[in-house]
Scaffold this motif. Structure first.
Motif, PDB file in Angstrom:
ATOM      1  N   HIS A 202       0.753  -1.432   0.162  1.00  0.00           N
ATOM      2  CA  HIS A 202       0.267   0.318  -0.067  1.00  0.00           C
ATOM      3  C   HIS A 202       1.112   1.014  -0.383  1.00  0.00           C
ATOM      4  O   HIS A 202       0.588   2.182  -1.306  1.00  0.00           O
ATOM      5  CB  HIS A 202      -0.750  -0.063   1.582  1.00  0.00           C
ATOM      6  N   LEU A 203       1.860   1.447   0.418  1.00  0.00           N
ATOM      7  CA  LEU A 203       2.541   2.224   0.940  1.00  0.00           C
ATOM      8  C   LEU A 203       3.827   2.839  -0.176  1.00  0.00           C
ATOM      9  O   LEU A 203       3.586   3.939  -1.104  1.00  0.00           O
ATOM     10  CB  LEU A 203       4.061   2.345   1.743  1.00  0.00           C
ATOM     11  N   MET A 204       3.727   1.562  -0.745  1.00  0.00           N
ATOM     12  CA  MET A 204       4.753   1.996  -2.295  1.00  0.00           C
ATOM     13  C   MET A 204       3.376   2.088  -3.419  1.00  0.00           C
ATOM     14  O   MET A 204       3.547   3.200  -4.351  1.00  0.00           O
ATOM     15  CB  MET A 204       4.846   0.417  -2.853  1.00  0.00           C
ATOM     16  N   VAL A 205       2.152   2.092  -2.778  1.00  0.00           N
ATOM     17  CA  VAL A 205       0.997   2.681  -4.513  1.00  0.00           C
ATOM     18  C   VAL A 205       1.136   3.943  -4.088  1.00  0.00           C
ATOM     19  O   VAL A 205       0.473   4.788  -5.115  1.00  0.00           O
ATOM     20  CB  VAL A 205      -0.691   1.868  -4.051  1.00  0.00           C
ATOM     21  N   VAL A 206       0.740   4.201  -2.857  1.00  0.00           N
ATOM     22  CA  VAL A 206       0.383   5.692  -2.253  1.00  0.00           C
ATOM     23  C   VAL A 206       1.522   6.340  -3.163  1.00  0.00           C
ATOM     24  O   VAL A 206       1.388   7.811  -3.246  1.00  0.00           O
ATOM     25  CB  VAL A 206       0.587   5.689  -0.593  1.00  0.00           C
ATOM     26  N   THR A 207       3.177   5.568  -2.690  1.00  0.00           N
ATOM     27  CA  THR A 207       4.296   6.826  -2.962  1.00  0.00           C
ATOM     28  C   THR A 207       4.412   7.039  -4.847  1.00  0.00           C
ATOM     29  O   THR A 207       4.055   8.206  -4.934  1.00  0.00           O
ATOM     30  CB  THR A 207       5.724   6.161  -2.297  1.00  0.00           C
ATOM     31  N   LEU A 208       3.633   5.703  -5.281  1.00  0.00           N
ATOM     32  CA  LEU A 208       3.662   5.917  -7.269  1.00  0.00           C
ATOM     33  C   LEU A 208       2.326   6.740  -6.884  1.00  0.00           C
ATOM     34  O   LEU A 208       2.683   8.225  -7.804  1.00  0.00           O
ATOM     35  CB  LEU A 208       3.851   4.855  -6.938  1.00  0.00           C
ATOM     36  N   CYS A 209       1.978   6.873  -6.498  1.00  0.00           N
ATOM     37  CA  CYS A 209       0.166   8.339  -6.747  1.00  0.00           C
ATOM     38  C   CYS A 209       0.578   9.324  -5.967  1.00  0.00           C
ATOM     39  O   CYS A 209       0.767  10.514  -7.522  1.00  0.00           O
ATOM     40  CB  CYS A 209      -1.260   7.670  -5.924  1.00  0.00           C
ATOM     41  N   TYR A 210       1.274   9.552  -5.655  1.00  0.00           N
ATOM     42  CA  TYR A 210       1.174  11.089  -4.655  1.00  0.00           C
ATOM     43  C   TYR A 210       2.581  11.767  -5.405  1.00  0.00           C
ATOM     44  O   TYR A 210       2.854  13.098  -5.816  1.00  0.00           O
ATOM     45  CB  TYR A 210       1.275  11.295  -3.669  1.00  0.00           C
ATOM     46  N   GLY A 211       3.265  10.539  -5.988  1.00  0.00           N
ATOM     47  CA  GLY A 211       4.982  10.955  -6.185  1.00  0.00           C
ATOM     48  C   GLY A 211       5.189  11.527  -7.631  1.00  0.00           C
ATOM     49  O   GLY A 211       4.605  12.598  -8.026  1.00  0.00           O
ATOM     50  N   MET A 212       3.901  11.022  -8.754  1.00  0.00           N
ATOM     51  CA  MET A 212       3.835  11.148 -10.034  1.00  0.00           C
ATOM     52  C   MET A 212       2.900  12.814  -9.952  1.00  0.00           C
ATOM     53  O   MET A 212       3.210  13.221 -10.301  1.00  0.00           O
ATOM     54  CB  MET A 212       2.697  10.551 -10.454  1.00  0.00           C
ATOM     55  N   ALA A 213       1.928  12.395  -9.006  1.00  0.00           N
ATOM     56  CA  ALA A 213       0.734  14.035  -9.179  1.00  0.00           C
ATOM     57  C   ALA A 213       1.562  15.114  -8.813  1.00  0.00           C
ATOM     58  O   ALA A 213       1.412  16.462  -9.405  1.00  0.00           O
ATOM     59  CB  ALA A 213      -0.330  13.673  -8.069  1.00  0.00           C
ATOM     60  N   LEU A 214       2.846  14.572  -7.960  1.00  0.00           N
ATOM     61  CA  LEU A 214       3.857  16.069  -7.851  1.00  0.00           C
ATOM     62  C   LEU A 214       4.378  16.270  -8.809  1.00  0.00           C
ATOM     63  O   LEU A 214       4.306  17.209  -8.877  1.00  0.00           O
ATOM     64  CB  LEU A 214       4.567  16.227  -6.238  1.00  0.00           C
ATOM     65  N   ILE A 215       5.073  15.225  -9.520  1.00  0.00           N
ATOM     66  CA  ILE A 215       5.340  15.318 -10.368  1.00  0.00           C
ATOM     67  C   ILE A 215       5.067  15.930 -11.639  1.00  0.00           C
ATOM     68  O   ILE A 215       4.994  17.382 -12.341  1.00  0.00           O
ATOM     69  CB  ILE A 215       6.860  13.619 -10.870  1.00  0.00           C
ATOM     70  N   SER A 216       3.713  15.571 -11.912  1.00  0.00           N
ATOM     71  CA  SER A 216       3.125  16.074 -12.895  1.00  0.00           C
ATOM     72  C   SER A 216       2.685  17.768 -12.661  1.00  0.00           C
ATOM     73  O   SER A 216       2.611  17.944 -13.812  1.00  0.00           O
ATOM     74  CB  SER A 216       1.826  15.273 -12.746  1.00  0.00           C
ATOM     75  N   TYR A 217       1.799  17.925 -11.857  1.00  0.00           N
ATOM     76  CA  TYR A 217       1.438  19.456 -10.852  1.00  0.00           C
ATOM     77  C   TYR A 217       1.617  20.305 -10.080  1.00  0.00           C
ATOM     78  O   TYR A 217       1.628  21.476 -10.782  1.00  0.00           O
ATOM     79  CB  TYR A 217       0.174  19.275 -11.306  1.00  0.00           C
ATOM     80  N   VAL A 218       2.863  19.805  -9.611  1.00  0.00           N
ATOM     81  CA  VAL A 218       3.638  21.117  -9.251  1.00  0.00           C
ATOM     82  C   VAL A 218       5.248  20.920  -9.286  1.00  0.00           C
ATOM     83  O   VAL A 218       6.327  20.386  -8.379  1.00  0.00           O
ATOM     84  CB  VAL A 218       3.285  20.497  -7.539  1.00  0.00           C
ATOM     85  N   ARG A 219       5.399  21.780 -10.408  1.00  0.00           N
ATOM     86  CA  ARG A 219       6.534  21.306 -11.021  1.00  0.00           C
ATOM     87  C   ARG A 219       7.198  22.975 -11.217  1.00  0.00           C
ATOM     88  O   ARG A 219       6.353  23.854 -11.303  1.00  0.00           O
ATOM     89  CB  ARG A 219       7.028  20.843 -12.096  1.00  0.00           C
ATOM     90  N   PRO A 220       8.601  23.474 -11.462  1.00  0.00           N
ATOM     91  CA  PRO A 220       8.835  25.223 -11.517  1.00  0.00           C
ATOM     92  C   PRO A 220       8.945  25.106 -13.656  1.00  0.00           C
ATOM     93  O   PRO A 220       8.481  23.983 -13.842  1.00  0.00           O
ATOM     94  CB  PRO A 220      10.531  24.778 -11.582  1.00  0.00           C
ATOM     95  N   LYS A 221       8.093  26.542 -13.778  1.00  0.00           N
ATOM     96  CA  LYS A 221       7.829  26.340 -14.757  1.00  0.00           C
ATOM     97  C   LYS A 221       9.036  26.555 -15.385  1.00  0.00           C
ATOM     98  O   LYS A 221       8.363  25.894 -16.883  1.00  0.00           O
ATOM     99  CB  LYS A 221       7.373  28.181 -14.948  1.00  0.00           C
ATOM    100  N   SER A 222       9.964  26.268 -15.039  1.00  0.00           N
ATOM    101  CA  SER A 222      11.206  26.247 -16.388  1.00  0.00           C
ATOM    102  C   SER A 222      11.511  24.399 -16.478  1.00  0.00           C
ATOM    103  O   SER A 222      11.922  24.658 -17.835  1.00  0.00           O
ATOM    104  CB  SER A 222      12.681  26.525 -15.704  1.00  0.00           C
TER     105      SER A 222
END
Length: 195
Positions: free
Chosen positions: A126-146
């Motif tokens: 479950h922790l691996m799935v949570v890490t994948l889900c939240y990690g990919m969401a952060l990478i997708s939507y919360v990144r520097p504009k550059s």
């Protein structure tokens, strides 16, 4: 786009519900069936979907009130918000940051709190799935504009929407004894057949 976005938010809430289920199973095993009745499970699932439908209806309505790129073609795999909107992304960034804080980080914090003082190996899948889900969401939507480019957005989206869902069943089934044995036999068979 509404259908796409509405499928993402319930996942976060349902991952929190699974963490709560694990917490009850470990902390209150004798009361588990009374606490996690079928009705409670249905209510958790329904709440996840109702919150998602309402939040995404408001977000999609707001997004569609913005200016979009002139062409009806976008350089992307699906109708995601950043590739479509041509206006100042700072307003949209505020929404993208507010939404995770209000509706995604709360379930994440519930997951973390439910696992404090627990044996993490019990919940590793479950922790691996949570890490994948939240990690990919952060990478997708919360990144520097550059770091935004059409090509990087496409690769990240491909990982988030295709690769991650493929890994979920694999991660959960690796805890299954029969799957481990079959996987081990297949590996041994392939190694010895090449020798």
């Amino acid at each position: 786009m509404y259908v796409f976005t509405i499928l993402g938010l319930p996942e976060c809430c349902i991952l929190a519900a699974v963490a709560y289920d694990h917490y009850v199973a470990i902390s209150h095993p004798l009361h588990y069936t009374a606490i996690m009745s079928g009705q409670v499970c249905r209510q958790l699932a329904a709440t996840s979907w109702v919150i998602s439908i309402l939040v995404e209806a408001v977000q999609s309505t707001w997004i569609f009130s913005q200016s979009f790129c002139g062409s009806n073609r976008i350089h992307h795999f699906f109708c995601d918000i950043p590739p479509m909107v041509c206006t100042d992304m700072s307003k949209i960034k505020i929404v993208f940051l507010a939404m995770p804080v209000l509706f995604i980080m709360r379930p994440f914090l519930l997951i973390i709190l439910s696992y404090i003082d627990k044996d993490f190996s019990t919940f590793s899948s479950h922790l691996m799935v949570v890490t994948l889900c939240y990690g990919m969401a952060l990478i997708s939507y919360v990144r520097p504009k550059s770091s935004y480019s059409p090509e990087s957005d496409q690769m990240i989206s491909l990982m988030y929407k295709v690769v991650m869902p493929v890994f979920n069943p694999i991660i959960y089934t690796l805890r299954n004894k029969e799957v481990k044995e079959t996987f081990s036999k297949t590996i041994k068979k392939s190694i010895f057949s090449h020798s």
